[in-house]
Design a protein around this motif. Structure first.
Motif, short mmCIF file in Angstrom:
data_model
loop_
_atom_site.label_atom_id
_atom_site.label_comp_id
_atom_site.label_asym_id
_atom_site.label_seq_id
_atom_site.Cartn_x
_atom_site.Cartn_y
_atom_site.Cartn_z
N HIS A 6 62.70 88.14 24.74
CA HIS A 6 62.17 87.83 23.32
C HIS A 6 62.32 86.04 23.10
O HIS A 6 63.24 85.63 23.68
CB HIS A 6 62.76 88.52 22.16
N PRO A 7 61.42 85.58 22.66
CA PRO A 7 61.44 84.04 22.30
C PRO A 7 62.37 83.86 21.22
O PRO A 7 62.70 84.87 20.34
CB PRO A 7 60.03 83.62 21.99
N TRP A 8 62.94 82.69 21.21
CA TRP A 8 64.09 82.34 20.10
C TRP A 8 63.74 82.80 18.84
O TRP A 8 64.46 83.42 18.05
CB TRP A 8 64.01 80.88 20.52
N VAL A 9 62.45 82.58 18.24
CA VAL A 9 62.14 83.00 17.15
C VAL A 9 62.28 84.52 16.61
O VAL A 9 62.69 84.81 15.63
CB VAL A 9 60.47 82.66 16.51
N VAL A 10 61.86 85.28 17.58
CA VAL A 10 62.00 86.71 17.34
C VAL A 10 63.39 87.03 17.49
O VAL A 10 64.01 87.62 16.62
CB VAL A 10 61.15 87.30 18.63
N ARG A 11 64.27 86.24 18.45
CA ARG A 11 65.57 86.51 18.36
C ARG A 11 66.35 86.44 17.00
O ARG A 11 67.17 87.22 16.53
CB ARG A 11 66.25 85.89 19.58
N LYS A 12 65.88 85.22 16.50
CA LYS A 12 66.58 85.03 15.42
C LYS A 12 66.18 85.60 14.21
O LYS A 12 66.99 85.95 13.57
CB LYS A 12 65.96 83.53 14.80
N ALA A 13 64.80 86.23 14.05
CA ALA A 13 64.73 87.23 12.81
C ALA A 13 65.14 88.33 12.89
O ALA A 13 65.70 88.91 12.08
CB ALA A 13 62.87 87.04 13.06
N ALA A 14 65.36 88.77 14.50
CA ALA A 14 65.92 90.16 14.57
C ALA A 14 67.47 90.14 14.17
O ALA A 14 67.85 90.90 13.30
CB ALA A 14 65.73 90.60 16.09
N THR A 15 68.01 88.94 14.52
CA THR A 15 69.34 88.88 14.35
C THR A 15 69.72 88.88 12.60
O THR A 15 70.65 89.28 12.32
CB THR A 15 70.05 87.69 14.89
N VAL A 16 68.87 88.17 12.10
CA VAL A 16 68.75 88.21 10.42
C VAL A 16 68.54 89.47 9.95
O VAL A 16 69.45 89.79 9.03
CB VAL A 16 67.84 87.08 10.09
N ALA A 17 67.72 90.15 10.47
CA ALA A 17 67.28 91.48 10.00
C ALA A 17 68.49 92.47 10.09
O ALA A 17 68.92 93.18 9.28
CB ALA A 17 66.05 92.24 10.27
N PHE A 18 69.06 92.40 11.39
CA PHE A 18 70.27 93.12 11.54
C PHE A 18 71.51 93.11 10.34
O PHE A 18 72.29 94.10 10.32
CB PHE A 18 70.98 92.87 12.96
N CYS A 19 71.72 92.03 10.02
CA CYS A 19 72.65 91.81 8.80
C CYS A 19 72.51 92.67 7.68
O CYS A 19 73.36 92.94 7.04
CB CYS A 19 72.50 90.33 8.29
N ALA A 20 71.16 93.16 7.59
CA ALA A 20 70.86 94.18 6.39
C ALA A 20 71.13 95.73 6.83
O ALA A 20 71.28 96.33 5.85
CB ALA A 20 69.40 93.95 6.08
N LEU A 21 71.77 95.93 7.94
CA LEU A 21 71.99 97.31 8.25
C LEU A 21 73.23 97.75 7.64
O LEU A 21 74.21 97.01 7.07
CB LEU A 21 72.33 97.27 9.79
N PRO A 22 73.32 98.99 6.86
CA PRO A 22 74.40 99.45 6.20
C PRO A 22 75.66 99.59 7.16
O PRO A 22 75.56 99.53 8.29
CB PRO A 22 73.91 100.73 5.83
N PRO A 23 76.67 99.68 6.58
CA PRO A 23 77.95 99.99 7.48
C PRO A 23 78.16 101.13 8.17
O PRO A 23 77.11 101.99 7.94
CB PRO A 23 79.18 100.07 6.52
#
Ligand code: 1Q0
Length: 211
Positions: free
Chosen positions: A147-164
């Protein structure tokens, strides 16, 4: 809830994928993905850029499976044979033509590697480990490479929303967190199997870098 997500069904789909002759059937493979996407939807809009792409890819494959050449799209093996024999796989760069089944499955296949690592991480993680960390580590060790940088960035931000971790295990709908862990232990070998057979098939035909 009528269409509540259940991990059990998804994992059963991956289980029925592999035939006695070690072929991977596209029908259950795609229904496994459909189930995963349904689950992703339930996690909220922040993941919709991921599910959109996954839906598009599953849709491409379902069109092949229901199309004129449907008998060629029964298994991954028959698909590879048919598309290669008929020059349908673009090996140079992405042409303007329709996406081949091979390049489309390759994207899902790479994501299956992420899933394998992620579920294994969840299964073996400590009770207080963070889902977002497990998810990010699995992603960085697999899909992120493609994945290009923007996709990696967006994915990593989204992952923070995952429940414990434990809350996450519970929304899988297989009972308590402990029961979900047991279920994962049973089911992961089937996902590994599907992944392994596909990897070997694609490697054999030099299809692992399709643009
Ligand atoms: C639980 C959190 C979910 C995290 C999903 C991780 C994957 C992140 C992928 C980010 C993809 C971003 C969108 C676009 C990417 C495309 O450029 C790329 C390449 O395609 P192309 O055509 O441009 O060459 N596409 C892909 O790499 C395909 C990505 C498919 C991702 C499918 C993810 C489905 C996830 C389901 C949730 C599973 C939750 C597991 C727990 C349930 C247990 C059974």
């Amino acid at each position: 809830m009528a269409d509540a997500f259940s991990l059990r069904e998804v994992l059963a789909a991956f289980q029925t994928c592999v035939t006695e002759r070690r072929e991977v059937l596209l029908g259950p493979y795609l229904s496994g993905w459909r189930g995963l996407i349904r689950f992703l939807h339930s996690l909220g809009a922040i993941f919709s850029f991921i599910s959109k792409d996954a839906v598009a890819k599953v849709q491409i494959m379902e069109n092949y499976c229901g199309g004129e050449q449907r008998d060629k799209y029964v298994s991954l093996q028959s698909m590879v044979e048919y598309e290669l024999a008929n020059g349908l796989v673009g090996v140079q760069k992405r042409s303007g033509g329709p996406d081949s089944g091979c390049r489309t499955v390759l994207r899902l296949h790479r994501a299956l590697r992420w899933l394998q690592l992620f579920l294994e991480g969840l299964r073996t993680g400590r009770e207080d480990s963070r889902t977002s960390v497990i998810c990010t580590d699995s992603y960085n060790a697999s899909l992120a490479t493609y994945h290009p940088w923007v996709v990696r960035k967006a994915a990593t931000v989204a992952f923070c929303a995952l429940p414990p971790r434990n809350a996450f295990l519970e929304i899988m709908n297989v009972g308590t967190a402990e029961e979900a862990v047991a279920m994962l232990g049973e089911a992961l070998p089937y996902i590994c199997d599907v992944y392994g057979i596909t990897q070997e098939l694609f490697a054999q035909h030099k299809l692992l870098d399709l643009p």
